[in-house]
Design a protein around this motif. Structure first.
Motif, PDB file in Angstrom:
ATOM      1  N   VAL A 225       0.849  -1.196   0.000  1.00 14.34           N
ATOM      2  CA  VAL A 225       0.000   0.000   0.000  1.00 14.34           C
ATOM      3  C   VAL A 225       0.886   1.248   0.000  1.00 14.34           C
ATOM      4  N   TYR A 226       0.733   2.076  -1.027  1.00 10.90           N
ATOM      5  CA  TYR A 226       1.475   3.340  -1.127  1.00 10.90           C
ATOM      6  C   TYR A 226       0.575   4.523  -0.762  1.00 10.90           C
ATOM      7  N   ASN A 227      -0.659   4.445  -1.204  1.00 18.30           N
ATOM      8  CA  ASN A 227      -1.691   5.416  -0.851  1.00 18.30           C
ATOM      9  C   ASN A 227      -3.030   4.707  -1.039  1.00 18.30           C
ATOM     10  N   VAL A 228      -4.091   5.338  -0.580  1.00 20.08           N
ATOM     11  CA  VAL A 228      -5.403   4.684  -0.595  1.00 20.08           C
ATOM     12  C   VAL A 228      -6.401   5.595  -1.294  1.00 20.08           C
ATOM     13  N   LYS A 229      -7.162   5.016  -2.196  1.00 24.54           N
ATOM     14  CA  LYS A 229      -8.178   5.788  -2.907  1.00 24.54           C
ATOM     15  C   LYS A 229      -9.391   5.967  -2.001  1.00 24.54           C
ATOM     16  N   ILE A 230      -9.629   7.216  -1.568  1.00 25.13           N
ATOM     17  CA  ILE A 230     -10.723   7.501  -0.634  1.00 25.13           C
ATOM     18  C   ILE A 230     -11.477   8.757  -1.082  1.00 25.13           C
ATOM     19  N   ARG A 231     -12.652   8.953  -0.506  1.00 25.49           N
ATOM     20  CA  ARG A 231     -13.442  10.163  -0.797  1.00 25.49           C
ATOM     21  C   ARG A 231     -13.130  11.279   0.199  1.00 25.49           C
ATOM     22  N   ASN A 232     -12.807  10.900   1.430  1.00 25.03           N
ATOM     23  CA  ASN A 232     -12.559  11.878   2.484  1.00 25.03           C
ATOM     24  C   ASN A 232     -11.215  12.570   2.277  1.00 25.03           C
ATOM     25  N   LYS A 233     -11.084  13.764   2.826  1.00 21.69           N
ATOM     26  CA  LYS A 233      -9.803  14.483   2.705  1.00 21.69           C
ATOM     27  C   LYS A 233      -8.934  14.150   3.915  1.00 21.69           C
ATOM     28  N   CYS A 234      -8.415  12.907   3.897  1.00 20.92           N
ATOM     29  CA  CYS A 234      -7.620  12.406   5.014  1.00 20.92           C
ATOM     30  C   CYS A 234      -6.275  11.892   4.513  1.00 20.92           C
ATOM     31  N   ILE A 235      -5.274  11.977   5.385  1.00 22.53           N
ATOM     32  CA  ILE A 235      -3.948  11.443   5.105  1.00 22.53           C
ATOM     33  C   ILE A 235      -3.414  10.767   6.362  1.00 22.53           C
ATOM     34  N   ALA A 236      -2.399   9.916   6.186  1.00 22.55           N
ATOM     35  CA  ALA A 236      -1.813   9.208   7.327  1.00 22.55           C
ATOM     36  C   ALA A 236      -0.354   9.618   7.508  1.00 22.55           C
ATOM     37  N   LEU A 237      -0.031  10.090   8.701  1.00 20.29           N
ATOM     38  CA  LEU A 237       1.358  10.369   9.073  1.00 20.29           C
ATOM     39  C   LEU A 237       1.949   9.081   9.631  1.00 20.29           C
ATOM     40  N   THR A 238       3.111   8.677   9.122  1.00 25.81           N
ATOM     41  CA  THR A 238       3.761   7.476   9.653  1.00 25.81           C
ATOM     42  C   THR A 238       5.191   7.804  10.055  1.00 25.81           C
TER      43      THR A 238
ATOM     44  N   ASN B  28       1.956  19.242  -2.848  1.00 28.64           N
ATOM     45  CA  ASN B  28       1.403  18.203  -3.727  1.00 28.64           C
ATOM     46  C   ASN B  28       0.919  16.965  -2.972  1.00 28.64           C
ATOM     47  N   VAL B  29       0.459  17.163  -1.745  1.00 33.08           N
ATOM     48  CA  VAL B  29      -0.113  16.063  -0.974  1.00 33.08           C
ATOM     49  C   VAL B  29      -1.578  15.893  -1.386  1.00 33.08           C
ATOM     50  N   LYS B  30      -2.009  14.623  -1.526  1.00 33.68           N
ATOM     51  CA  LYS B  30      -3.376  14.338  -1.969  1.00 33.68           C
ATOM     52  C   LYS B  30      -4.095  13.459  -0.954  1.00 33.68           C
ATOM     53  N   SER B  31      -5.413  13.475  -1.005  1.00 33.92           N
ATOM     54  CA  SER B  31      -6.211  12.624  -0.122  1.00 33.92           C
ATOM     55  C   SER B  31      -5.787  11.169  -0.267  1.00 33.92           C
ATOM     56  N   GLY B  32      -5.662  10.491   0.870  1.00 31.61           N
ATOM     57  CA  GLY B  32      -5.286   9.082   0.860  1.00 31.61           C
ATOM     58  C   GLY B  32      -3.803   8.827   0.860  1.00 31.61           C
ATOM     59  N   ASP B  33      -2.995   9.897   0.890  1.00 33.21           N
ATOM     60  CA  ASP B  33      -1.541   9.726   0.877  1.00 33.21           C
ATOM     61  C   ASP B  33      -1.022   9.221   2.219  1.00 33.21           C
TER      62      ASP B  33
ATOM     63  N   ARG C  45      -4.251  23.647   6.759  1.00 32.02           N
ATOM     64  CA  ARG C  45      -4.754  24.744   5.926  1.00 32.02           C
ATOM     65  C   ARG C  45      -5.259  24.231   4.584  1.00 32.02           C
ATOM     66  N   GLN C  46      -4.669  23.123   4.130  1.00 27.74           N
ATOM     67  CA  GLN C  46      -5.115  22.508   2.879  1.00 27.74           C
ATOM     68  C   GLN C  46      -6.378  21.661   3.070  1.00 27.74           C
ATOM     69  N   GLY C  47      -6.829  21.567   4.319  1.00 23.85           N
ATOM     70  CA  GLY C  47      -8.082  20.868   4.592  1.00 23.85           C
ATOM     71  C   GLY C  47      -7.948  19.407   4.976  1.00 23.85           C
ATOM     72  N   PHE C  48      -6.710  18.952   5.229  1.00 23.53           N
ATOM     73  CA  PHE C  48      -6.522  17.537   5.544  1.00 23.53           C
ATOM     74  C   PHE C  48      -6.788  17.218   7.011  1.00 23.53           C
ATOM     75  N   GLN C  49      -7.331  16.035   7.237  1.00 26.54           N
ATOM     76  CA  GLN C  49      -7.451  15.460   8.573  1.00 26.54           C
ATOM     77  C   GLN C  49      -6.455  14.320   8.683  1.00 26.54           C
TER      78      GLN C  49
ATOM     79  N   GLU D  10      -7.196   3.272   9.622  1.00 23.95           N
ATOM     80  CA  GLU D  10      -8.398   4.053   9.318  1.00 23.95           C
ATOM     81  C   GLU D  10      -8.432   4.430   7.840  1.00 23.95           C
ATOM     82  N   LEU D  11      -7.285   4.764   7.291  1.00 23.90           N
ATOM     83  CA  LEU D  11      -7.203   5.091   5.867  1.00 23.90           C
ATOM     84  C   LEU D  11      -7.654   3.888   5.028  1.00 23.90           C
ATOM     85  N   LEU D  12      -7.163   2.712   5.401  1.00 22.78           N
ATOM     86  CA  LEU D  12      -7.520   1.499   4.670  1.00 22.78           C
ATOM     87  C   LEU D  12      -9.022   1.214   4.755  1.00 22.78           C
TER      88      LEU D  12
END
Length: 205
Positions: free
Chosen positions: A6-19, A157-162, A188-192, A198-200
């Motif tokens: 898993v590199y990123n996840v295709k989602i509808r929500n504006k969420c990202i995962a910090l690892t 250039n961060v996107k939802s699901g990254d 500020r870009q709107g990410f949670q 949770e992303l998965l």
């Protein structure tokens, strides 16, 4: 059954995962945890090396106590593609035994040392019950390229699901200082911020 990293996840929500990968040392983890807490980030995923967990059990328990998700980063920091299946199985199981003994957690997420993997390794980890987690935004913080550089790499250039990669080992001396600006920019870009699990769970079928 097909097993994929898993590199990123295709989602509808504006969420990202910090690892955060943790492999050695005792100086960087606490400042990283404190910075996350101070900025009200209560969701992140920490991939812990079992050798580090064995040496620093109190710090491993601190990650758990803060409520962050814990994944396995294996035992020895060696490239799995260069080893046999038997070696990998032994490493993964020994790592899990150590992490479970110290934290009580049975990891379901695995990040290979150095991010080194191929289809054989991913399939083997899958058969052992793990999802292999890579990343698609790399801070390169372990190189200590400068705080501004880390901020730029981690918030552009961060996107939802990254899935964003950071380190909380002692080699990453600038991570905690860069994090506040990164978190502000991403918000500020709107990410949670959510955990990898949770992303998965948000994946569009």
């Amino acid at each position: 059954m097909a097993y994929e990293a898993v590199y990123n996840v295709k989602i509808r929500n504006k969420c990202i995962a910090l690892t955060f990968d943790v492999g050695w040392g005792k100086k960087v983890l606490s400042p990283v945890l404190d910075t996350l807490s101070a900025n009200h980030v209560n969701k992140a995923t920490f991939f812990l090396s079992s050798t580090w967990v064995k040496e620093r059990p109190q710090l491993a328990l601190k990650v758990k106590a803060r409520g962050y998700e814990i994944g396995s980063h294996g035992q020895l920091h060696e490239n799995y593609t260069e080893h046999t299946n038997a070696w990998i199985i032994r490493e993964v199981k020994q790592a899990q035994n150590t992490i479970n003994r110290v934290t009580g957690i049975k990891c379901r997420l695995f990040r290979t040392p150095n991010g080194d993997m191929d289809q054989r390794v991913v399939r083997l980890l899958g058969k052992l019950g793990y999802k292999t987690i890579h990343w698609n935004v790399d801070s390169l913080d372990w190189k200590n390229p400068g705080i501004k550089n880390i901020i730029q790499r981690s918030s552009t250039n961060v996107k939802s699901g990254d899935i964003l990669l950071f380190h909380a080992s002692d080699s990453a001396r600038q991570t905690a200082k860069a994090l506040p600006s990164i978190l502000r920019r991403l918000r500020r870009q709107g990410f949670q911020f959510v955990t990898v699990s949770e992303l998965l769970s948000m994946r569009i079928k």
